[in-house]
Design a protein around this motif. Structure first.
Motif, PDB file in Angstrom:
ATOM      1  N   LYS B  35       0.860  -1.306  -0.147  1.00 26.76           N
ATOM      2  CA  LYS B  35      -0.003  -0.141  -0.385  1.00 26.76           C
ATOM      3  C   LYS B  35       0.717   1.087  -0.180  1.00 26.76           C
ATOM      4  O   LYS B  35       0.445   2.126  -0.224  1.00 26.76           O
ATOM      5  CB  LYS B  35      -0.829  -0.392   1.104  1.00 26.76           C
ATOM      6  N   ALA B 276      -3.495   6.742  -1.291  1.00 30.85           N
ATOM      7  CA  ALA B 276      -4.135   5.621  -1.793  1.00 30.85           C
ATOM      8  C   ALA B 276      -5.220   6.197  -2.529  1.00 30.85           C
ATOM      9  O   ALA B 276      -5.888   6.767  -2.135  1.00 30.85           O
ATOM     10  CB  ALA B 276      -4.135   4.573  -1.098  1.00 30.85           C
ATOM     11  N   GLU B 277      -5.451   5.307  -3.305  1.00 31.83           N
ATOM     12  CA  GLU B 277      -7.118   5.730  -3.700  1.00 31.83           C
ATOM     13  C   GLU B 277      -8.211   4.923  -3.410  1.00 31.83           C
ATOM     14  O   GLU B 277      -8.047   4.155  -2.953  1.00 31.83           O
ATOM     15  CB  GLU B 277      -6.622   5.263  -5.856  1.00 31.83           C
ATOM     16  N   ALA B 278      -9.384   5.226  -4.134  1.00 28.41           N
ATOM     17  CA  ALA B 278     -10.116   5.070  -3.893  1.00 28.41           C
ATOM     18  C   ALA B 278      -9.960   3.444  -4.399  1.00 28.41           C
ATOM     19  O   ALA B 278     -10.230   3.509  -5.465  1.00 28.41           O
ATOM     20  CB  ALA B 278     -11.789   5.587  -3.256  1.00 28.41           C
ATOM     21  N   TYR B 279     -10.926   1.812  -3.703  1.00 28.72           N
ATOM     22  CA  TYR B 279     -11.089   1.169  -4.549  1.00 28.72           C
ATOM     23  C   TYR B 279     -11.849   0.449  -3.324  1.00 28.72           C
ATOM     24  O   TYR B 279     -12.164   0.187  -2.137  1.00 28.72           O
ATOM     25  CB  TYR B 279      -9.659   0.021  -4.401  1.00 28.72           C
ATOM     26  N   PRO B 280     -12.716  -0.272  -4.153  1.00 28.26           N
ATOM     27  CA  PRO B 280     -13.523  -2.039  -3.278  1.00 28.26           C
ATOM     28  C   PRO B 280     -12.745  -3.087  -2.419  1.00 28.26           C
ATOM     29  O   PRO B 280     -11.606  -2.378  -2.826  1.00 28.26           O
ATOM     30  CB  PRO B 280     -14.822  -1.995  -4.214  1.00 28.26           C
ATOM     31  N   PRO B 281     -12.848  -3.234  -1.496  1.00 30.45           N
ATOM     32  CA  PRO B 281     -11.731  -4.319  -0.360  1.00 30.45           C
ATOM     33  C   PRO B 281     -11.133  -5.310  -1.744  1.00 30.45           C
ATOM     34  O   PRO B 281     -12.234  -5.418  -3.022  1.00 30.45           O
ATOM     35  CB  PRO B 281     -12.741  -5.401   0.259  1.00 30.45           C
ATOM     36  N   ALA B 282     -10.499  -6.270  -0.893  1.00 25.68           N
ATOM     37  CA  ALA B 282     -10.269  -7.047  -2.566  1.00 25.68           C
ATOM     38  C   ALA B 282     -10.487  -8.014  -2.206  1.00 25.68           C
ATOM     39  O   ALA B 282     -11.425  -8.156  -1.143  1.00 25.68           O
ATOM     40  CB  ALA B 282      -8.082  -7.495  -1.126  1.00 25.68           C
ATOM     41  N   PHE B 283     -10.829  -8.533  -3.169  1.00 27.48           N
ATOM     42  CA  PHE B 283     -11.514  -9.796  -4.095  1.00 27.48           C
ATOM     43  C   PHE B 283     -11.375 -10.905  -4.121  1.00 27.48           C
ATOM     44  O   PHE B 283     -10.257 -11.346  -4.535  1.00 27.48           O
ATOM     45  CB  PHE B 283     -12.905  -9.618  -4.438  1.00 27.48           C
ATOM     46  N   VAL B 284     -11.268 -11.981  -3.706  1.00 29.21           N
ATOM     47  CA  VAL B 284     -11.047 -13.372  -3.684  1.00 29.21           C
ATOM     48  C   VAL B 284     -12.360 -14.386  -4.063  1.00 29.21           C
ATOM     49  O   VAL B 284     -13.543 -14.410  -3.295  1.00 29.21           O
ATOM     50  CB  VAL B 284     -10.587 -14.029  -2.032  1.00 29.21           C
ATOM     51  N   VAL B 295      -2.938  -8.583   0.951  1.00 24.93           N
ATOM     52  CA  VAL B 295      -3.748  -7.888  -0.241  1.00 24.93           C
ATOM     53  C   VAL B 295      -4.167  -7.078  -0.156  1.00 24.93           C
ATOM     54  O   VAL B 295      -4.918  -6.698   0.502  1.00 24.93           O
ATOM     55  CB  VAL B 295      -4.354  -9.188  -0.566  1.00 24.93           C
ATOM     56  N   GLY B 296      -3.674  -5.921  -1.490  1.00 28.47           N
ATOM     57  CA  GLY B 296      -4.188  -4.668  -1.207  1.00 28.47           C
ATOM     58  C   GLY B 296      -6.090  -4.502  -1.560  1.00 28.47           C
ATOM     59  O   GLY B 296      -5.831  -5.798  -2.272  1.00 28.47           O
ATOM     60  N   ASP B 297      -6.393  -3.474  -1.424  1.00 32.77           N
ATOM     61  CA  ASP B 297      -7.771  -3.190  -1.969  1.00 32.77           C
ATOM     62  C   ASP B 297      -7.731  -3.050  -3.376  1.00 32.77           C
ATOM     63  O   ASP B 297      -6.752  -2.927  -4.026  1.00 32.77           O
ATOM     64  CB  ASP B 297      -7.830  -1.584  -1.701  1.00 32.77           C
ATOM     65  N   LEU B 300      -7.945  -8.598  -7.167  1.00 34.19           N
ATOM     66  CA  LEU B 300      -8.700  -9.015  -7.831  1.00 34.19           C
ATOM     67  C   LEU B 300      -7.792 -10.491  -7.445  1.00 34.19           C
ATOM     68  O   LEU B 300      -7.788 -11.109  -8.696  1.00 34.19           O
ATOM     69  CB  LEU B 300      -9.726  -9.167  -9.302  1.00 34.19           C
ATOM     70  N   ASN B 313      -5.411  -3.110  -6.249  1.00 34.92           N
ATOM     71  CA  ASN B 313      -5.673  -3.395  -7.777  1.00 34.92           C
ATOM     72  C   ASN B 313      -4.633  -3.772  -8.895  1.00 34.92           C
ATOM     73  O   ASN B 313      -4.241  -3.764  -9.629  1.00 34.92           O
ATOM     74  CB  ASN B 313      -5.996  -2.297  -8.294  1.00 34.92           C
TER      75      ASN B 313
END
Lengths: 367, 423
Positions: B35, B276-284, B295-297, B300, B313
């Motif tokens: 991050k 940091a840029e705005a992102y949704p959460p990390a997705f598994v 794992v960063g926001d 995928l 990302n």
């Protein structure tokens, strides 16, 4: 931009049950790192609306905290900016906002002092992406007096939305407010709570309503003017969801497990913005098993998580199993917990060994 | 108006031993911990220590750094008086020069410091990962009535010959020092963090202005010592990591995946701030698997990730395997790729079926001083075409094509450098 923006964010919803106890509907946390008002705010900002007023009333503290600085949505400007319109006591009035129209009536000065010819009114609890310029362009082209953004929905789905009927040219000819209408198949056209209107015209309508003590924008102003005025619909084709009940809150979060929908909102230009926290990346320890789930920054996972949305700084203990759940910020799940079909409110601690399986058709909120 | 203490952060160095990682950016701008960037640590330390005026001296490839710092919003350093100021070298009438040494760089910015009329100046470098309360160091400096205080850190005796070593008396006063001594007399290593009385600093810099490449460790401190000025040490005992080489950089990242990392980013106290840029959460995804990793926001994960640090990302496609890696923001790892013990810099694309980290170690043909471990490095914006195989201790920079890999293979220790790349 030729319009000033107003976001109606003062409401509560009893159907959000415990979730609305501590926050306004517009401040509902969504998708792990966002809040519902981010969508309307980002749409305004991305459409080039430079001056936006947020009308707050119910449990506004959570919202005010989120809006503590306007720079995250790019409103920190010398010209224009983001304004919070809270109910105030004045020599003329000591009322709370008695309705959406009253909220605007009590802030008529704000509207009168602006110079933009149009006003975009949006509710703070809609989850959608929309370039308001398109609505404005259509508004002008159609010679509309008021444009209402609406969305086609399966008749069986959702309730308590205003249902609209159009003539062949898209003019609204009937408007049934918040009816239970699940009987027939097919589709219905519902009101998304986004309006475009000429500013002078709005001021005129509000002044008239004030004289007659009519306080609701939809019931007391828009619906009664169907015959006299040209109300035209603007059809929203892309995703739209309104967070007004525990069910819709749960469903909307689950919808965002779809990578394509997340891409649409959060990585495709122009993105939805939010206030970014300083949490470290999510940590997956050796025993973590995560599947089809969102895990936000600051979270630490030891157990197994399936089909769930984990907000910021969530901890999941050893051997715990979280399935089909929404865990809000700072939730702590001890070891050996089994949690299924639940929403867990912010900062709640679930003791080690707890077993809680909710009804998937009636998701419980643990708070 | 006046500030008690201002900080001057030396962020102009290349950090050449980070190889491909600093090809396009200065070392302080290199990503760390999924991050952050290295400079976030000293910057956040400043803010958390109540130092709200920071001059950041840039020189080597400053674009990333400038973009990252902006007007200082993420650190609350966007201030009416003070805040963060980027200080690049500038042209003068007559004797224009680049920053030729650490002290020379500060000397060229005397005017900047004068604006704040400070009592003390804190000199920092943007090279280290640590959390430190500079206010406590200042307290120590004041108690000792020191002219200059140097932060020191006890290091294992066998490692002492790698450092600048300070010899102190019982009160912490520095009596002597040795640069990389064969037979060290002390194990207190200089951390390159100094507090100076502003009057002392100004006088020393002016007196030593003619010294070519004027450096704090080599010229200023010895000069104060020779005139028997009050030089003190400030002993620091917590986590402090130099991430100046590829292997120390990799190790420091990997330590963050420990069950309870020695350097804990998850504490509420002493937060590290970053842009940091705005992102949704990390997705598994359902078919994805992540263990012993951070794992960063916005990432995928459809493939499998183990013992790795992933930035924001990042995309790991189905069937891809990531082991023992540092993967920076925006990297895409396509289907079926297998990446082992590698550092993949920002926005690189690893094509489908690529295998990285194959075979056994071989000495680097590019630069054995830089590339001397099993770690393979893929530079920012690089493209690795589908199906190729890359060995250990290799380096790739730029948008490579299948033709760059004879027989589809880049052997261990080998390298490809091409111009351009994704950003």
């Amino acid at each position: 931009m030729k319009a000033v923006g107003i976001i109606l964010a003062g409401g509560s919803s009893t159907r959000l049950q415990a979730l609305s106890r501590r926050r306004a509907v517009a401040a509902m946390p969504l998708a792990g790192t966002y809040r519902s008002i981010d969508f309307a705010l980002s749409n305004m900002s991305n459409s080039g609306v430079g001056t936006v007023a947020v009308v707050t009333q119910y449990s506004s503290r959570s919202l005010n905290f989120h809006l503590s600085s306007s720079k995250w949505w790019d409103f920190g400007r010398k010209q224009g900016g983001l304004f919070l319109l809270n109910p105030t006591i004045t020599p003329d009035s000591a009322h709370w906002y008695r309705g959406t129209a009253d909220a605007l009536i009590q802030n008529l000065d704000f509207l009168k002092e602006r110079h933009e010819p149009y006003v975009i009114i949006a509710s703070g609890d809609g989850v959608y992406k929309l370039d308001y310029n398109q609505v404005l362009e259509q508004h002008v082209a159609a010679g509309a007096e008021i444009t209402v953004v609406c969305k086609k929905m399966p008749r069986a789905e959702g309730d308590r939305f205003g249902v609209l009927k159009l003539d062949n040219e898209g003019r609204i000819i009937a408007w049934d407010e918040k009816v239970e209408d699940r009987k027939n198949g097919g589709e219905k056209l519902i009101n998304c709570g986004i309006y475009v209107v000429r500013r002078r015209h709005l001021i005129q309508m509000l002044e008239e309503a004030a004289r007659e003590e009519r306080f609701d924008l939809v019931k007391d102003i828009l619906i009664p003017s169907l015959e006299k005025k040209r109300l035209v619909s603007f059809l929203l084709e892309s995703y739209w969801c309104n967070i007004n009940s525990v069910g819709s809150y749960f469903a909307c979060n689950k919808d965002l497990l779809d990578p394509d929908l997340r891409h649409f909102f959060f990585t495709e230009f122009p993105q939805i913005h939010t206030k970014v926290d300083d949490n470290p990346p999510a940590k997956f320890n050796g025993s973590a098993r995560v599947s089809n789930s969102l895990v936000a920054g600051g979270s630490i996972i030891n157990g197994s998580v399936t089909d769930s949305v984990l907000f910021k700084k969530v901890y999941v203990g050893d051997r715990s199993q979280v399935t089909n759940c929404i865990l809000m910020d700072d939730v702590y799940i001890g070891d050996d917990v089994v949690l299924e079909n639940c929403i867990v409110e912010r900062k709640v601690r679930i003791q080690a060994g707890t077993r809680q399986i909710g009804d998937p058709d009636n998701i419980p909120v643990l708070s | 108006m006046k500030k008690q203490m201002i900080a001057m952060l030396l962020a102009g160095g290349q950090g050449s031993r980070l190889g491909a990682l600093t090809q396009g950016m200065a070392k302080p701008a290199v990503a760390f911990g999924g991050k952050y960037r290295i400079i976030d640590f000293p910057l956040s330390n400043c803010v958390n220590s109540g130092v709200d005026t920071v001059g950041v001296l840039t020189q080597y490839r400053p674009l990333q750094l400038n973009t990252h710092i902006g007007i200082g919003i993420p650190w609350d350093l966007d201030k009416q008086f003070g805040g963060v100021t980027i200080l690049p070298p500038y042209e003068k009438t007559g004797d224009s020069e680049w920053y030729t040494g650490t002290a020379n760089a500060i000397y060229q910015n005397l005017e900047f410091m004068e604006q704040y009329d400070p009592d003390y100046v804190l000199i920092l470098s943007g090279d280290h990962i640590y959390k430190m309360d500079y206010e406590d160091m200042l307290r120590c400096h004041m108690e000792n009535q020191a002219e200059a205080t140097i932060a020191v850190m006890p290091v294992p005796w066998e490692e002492a010959p790698r450092y600048g070593i300070m010899i102190t008396d019982g009160e912490g006063r520095i009596t002597d020092f040795e640069e990389k001594p064969k037979n060290p007399r002390s194990n207190l290593a200089s951390m390159g963090i100094y507090i100076f009385n502003y009057a002392t600093l100004k006088q020393e810099l002016q007196e030593l202005a003619h010294v070519p490449g004027c450096d704090f460790g080599m010229h200023v401190i010895p000069h104060i010592h020779r005139r028997q000025g009050r030089l003190f040490s400030y002993e620091f005992g917590s986590y402090w990591k130099d991430v100046g080489t590829l292997s120390t950089y990799w190790e420091a990242n990997m330590e963050l995946t420990d069950l309870v990392p020695e350097f804990n980013l998850y504490e509420e106290f002493w937060q590290i701030y970053t842009a940091a840029e705005a992102y949704p959460p990390a997705f598994v995804a359902a078919e994805g698997k992540v263990e012993t990793s951070i794992v960063g926001d916005g990432s995928l994960i459809q493939g499998s990730v183990k013992h790795s640090v992933l930035g924001a990302n990042v995309k790991v496609a189905p069937g891809a395997k990531v082991r023992d890696c540092v993967i920076m923001n925006g990297v895409v790892i396509e289907e079926g790729a297998v990446v082992r013990k590698a550092i993949i810099a920002e926005n690189a694309v690893i094509g489908a079926g690529v295998r990285i980290g194959e075979g056994v170690f071989a000495p680097s043909r590019l630069d054995p001083k830089v590339y001397n471990s099993e770690i393979t490095v893929i530079g920012a914006g690089s493209v690795i075409p589908a199906g190729v195989q890359i060995g250990r201790n290799a380096a790739v920079m730029g948008p490579t094509e299948p033709g760059d890999y004879p027989g589809g293979v880049l052997e261990s220790g080998d390298y490809i450098i091409k111009k351009g790349g994704r950003s």
